[in-house]
Design a protein around this motif. Structure first.
Motif, short mmCIF file in Angstrom:
data_model
loop_
_atom_site.label_atom_id
_atom_site.label_comp_id
_atom_site.label_asym_id
_atom_site.label_seq_id
_atom_site.Cartn_x
_atom_site.Cartn_y
_atom_site.Cartn_z
N TYR A 139 0.82 -1.20 0.00
CA TYR A 139 0.00 0.00 0.00
C TYR A 139 0.86 1.26 0.00
CZ TYR A 139 -3.71 -3.21 1.23
OH TYR A 139 -4.60 -4.24 1.23
N ASP A 140 0.29 2.32 -0.55
CA ASP A 140 0.93 3.63 -0.59
C ASP A 140 0.83 4.30 0.78
OD1 ASP A 140 2.05 5.90 -2.09
OD2 ASP A 140 0.12 6.85 -1.64
N VAL A 141 1.72 5.24 1.04
CA VAL A 141 1.75 5.95 2.32
C VAL A 141 0.42 6.66 2.57
CG1 VAL A 141 2.87 7.82 3.57
CG2 VAL A 141 4.24 6.28 2.21
N LEU A 142 -0.13 7.29 1.56
CA LEU A 142 -1.39 8.01 1.72
C LEU A 142 -2.55 7.06 2.02
CD1 LEU A 142 -2.38 10.87 1.77
CD2 LEU A 142 -2.82 10.71 -0.68
N GLU A 143 -2.54 5.88 1.43
CA GLU A 143 -3.57 4.89 1.73
C GLU A 143 -3.49 4.41 3.17
OE1 GLU A 143 -4.35 2.50 -2.40
OE2 GLU A 143 -2.40 2.20 -1.42
N ILE A 144 -2.29 4.15 3.64
CA ILE A 144 -2.09 3.71 5.02
C ILE A 144 -2.56 4.78 6.00
CG2 ILE A 144 -0.35 3.09 6.75
CD1 ILE A 144 1.29 1.91 4.40
N THR A 145 -2.20 6.02 5.74
CA THR A 145 -2.60 7.12 6.62
C THR A 145 -4.11 7.31 6.60
OG1 THR A 145 -0.48 8.18 6.15
CG2 THR A 145 -2.17 9.54 7.16
N THR A 146 -4.73 7.21 5.44
CA THR A 146 -6.18 7.37 5.33
C THR A 146 -6.92 6.29 6.10
OG1 THR A 146 -5.91 8.40 3.16
CG2 THR A 146 -8.11 7.57 3.71
N VAL A 147 -6.50 5.04 5.95
CA VAL A 147 -7.16 3.95 6.67
C VAL A 147 -6.97 4.11 8.18
CG1 VAL A 147 -7.11 1.45 7.07
CG2 VAL A 147 -7.06 2.34 4.75
N ALA A 148 -5.78 4.47 8.61
CA ALA A 148 -5.53 4.67 10.05
C ALA A 148 -6.40 5.79 10.59
CB ALA A 148 -4.05 4.98 10.29
N THR A 149 -6.59 6.86 9.82
CA THR A 149 -7.43 7.97 10.25
C THR A 149 -8.89 7.54 10.35
OG1 THR A 149 -5.90 9.53 9.22
CG2 THR A 149 -8.13 10.33 9.69
N ILE A 150 -9.37 6.79 9.38
CA ILE A 150 -10.76 6.32 9.41
C ILE A 150 -11.00 5.41 10.62
CG2 ILE A 150 -12.43 4.86 8.19
CD1 ILE A 150 -11.25 6.02 5.57
N VAL A 151 -10.06 4.51 10.89
CA VAL A 151 -10.20 3.64 12.07
C VAL A 151 -10.21 4.46 13.35
CG1 VAL A 151 -9.02 1.85 13.42
CG2 VAL A 151 -9.23 1.61 10.94
N ALA A 152 -9.36 5.47 13.44
CA ALA A 152 -9.32 6.33 14.63
C ALA A 152 -10.63 7.08 14.79
CB ALA A 152 -8.15 7.30 14.54
N ILE A 153 -11.20 7.59 13.70
CA ILE A 153 -12.47 8.31 13.78
C ILE A 153 -13.58 7.38 14.28
CG2 ILE A 153 -14.29 9.38 12.38
CD1 ILE A 153 -12.01 10.63 10.70
N ILE A 154 -13.62 6.18 13.74
CA ILE A 154 -14.66 5.22 14.15
C ILE A 154 -14.51 4.87 15.63
CG2 ILE A 154 -15.44 2.84 13.85
CD1 ILE A 154 -14.79 3.21 10.82
N CYS A 155 -13.29 4.66 16.08
CA CYS A 155 -13.06 4.25 17.47
C CYS A 155 -13.26 5.39 18.47
CB CYS A 155 -11.66 3.68 17.63
SG CYS A 155 -11.42 2.12 16.77
N LEU A 156 -12.94 6.61 18.09
CA LEU A 156 -12.98 7.72 19.04
C LEU A 156 -14.27 8.51 19.05
CD1 LEU A 156 -9.34 9.06 18.58
CD2 LEU A 156 -10.24 7.66 20.43
#
Length: 127
Positions: free
Chosen positions: A12-29
């Motif tokens: 995966y690309d750096v931007l894809e990894i960052t986007t997925v991590a951000t979405i997971v953080a939004i869902i969890c928080l």
């Protein structure tokens, strides 16, 4: 996160990894934010430019840019070496506060900076 990033970096690309991590953080928080909305954010006027400008700066410039750069660094270096650079965050943040906002540098900051520098030196020297 750095270990997972290193594992998926070839795929995966750096931007894809960052986007997925951000979405997971939004869902969890988000449930925690909603639960304490009135006590923490109930008095904030979200219709002002200063609030939206601050959110944009913190979200897009400060946080997103830093995460993309961090994830790229994890792809280029090993996680153990890169982890040492993470310790510089409070030093850089305090120095930027001093430079841009006129905040005071205290002896506790100097002592903390020396302890951080000493721990990095020790890790590099004896690892």
């Amino acid at each position: 996160m750095s270990v997972i990033n290193k594992m998926v970096a070839p795929t995966y690309d750096v931007l894809e990894i960052t986007t997925v991590a951000t979405i997971v953080a939004i869902i969890c928080l988000t449930p925690f934010v909603v639960a304490s909305w009135h006590s923490t954010l109930g008095n904030v006027n979200f219709r002002t430019f200063s609030v939206w400008g601050s959110l944009l700066y913190l979200g897009a410039i400060s946080t997103a840019t830093a995460f993309v750069m961090w994830n790229r660094g994890v792809q280029l270096l090993n996680a153990a070496s890169l982890g040492l650079f993470f310790l510089f965050q409070p030093i850089v943040g305090t120095l930027l506060g001093w430079l841009l906002l006129g905040e005071q540098i205290t002896w506790f900051f100097i002592l903390g900076s020396l302890l951080i520098a000493g721990s990095i030196w020790y890790s590099i020297r004896f690892s």
